[in-house]
Design a protein around this motif. Sequence first.
Motif: not given
Length: 323
Positions: A78-87
């Motif tokens: 989930x955090x990897x997805x947050x990081x991906x989208x935030x980037x």
Amino acid sequence: MRAGFTATSPLESLGRALCGDLGHVPDWAGLIGTANDEFVTPALYHRLRQGDVPSAEPEAMAYLGELDSLNCRRNRSLWAMVADCTGLLNAAGIVPTLIKGASEMALQDDPAQFYRLMIDVDMLVEPNEAEHAQRLLAEAGFTVLEDSEYEHSPGSFWKEGYLGTLDLHAGLQSGIARFLQGDDWQRRRVLCEKDGLRFRVPDPSLRLLINISHDMLHHTGLARGGISLRYLLPLRMQLQQEAAGLDWPWLLGLRRDRAFRLAFDLQMLMLEEIFDMPLPPGVHPDRLTRLLHRRRLLKARHPGFAELEWAVVKPVYTRLKKR
């Protein structure tokens, strides 16, 4: 927990266990089932591992440990997805705001260790950024789940390889946003940088407002008289932090609104009931609120009555909401 207190519902038994009290010799299968239903199984595991807790059943601890390990794996995804989208958004000049569980996760030293089971993460962009954000997500391979759009959200986005969905918001729910005045939205968010990413999170007072309003007003917590530990436990943890930085004059001022006062005071009474926490200074629930508090306990202790009462109340509540 209060001296001589006897748990009379699964939720109250779970509350005692989360306080480290296993003296009531719980039904472990029932206790873990309730924790799963309330999305707080990792928090139960972490609490039972602490040294001041009597020895728990080894088989139960092994099972809880396995669930916690799986939850850490899910949180990392989930955090990897947050990081991906935030980037993606940062590269386009957009700084999103993480809300609800995502904001709590972001504030952890290690987001994978977040103590609650998460179904999705919530990310908010400004209304004039929403269309651009959707295009960026689509170009990155995210698809919108069917029928996931609603009042303040363009939808829930999913991408193969991630263990959850991203709920994109273009504003707070009306039941929360109505409490913000003037520059509250701008000044009650904190700009954060983590792993080279830039995002905002609500400040402690706004996080508390969102927690209470989302559970009790946006959902049917106040009308239905239910108790949700997935929202109550973060409140407890936040209020226990000496350096929480809560703006009590602002929060207590919001209690001038009758609906918020009921929601706020009921949650404070439930924290007192389940976790033996003192009421905040300046909070003096009236007789009606205390009666509604007893109603919540009664419904938790008698599920059959709860279903019957909601069947009667729901049509009236639905008509009032449509006005």
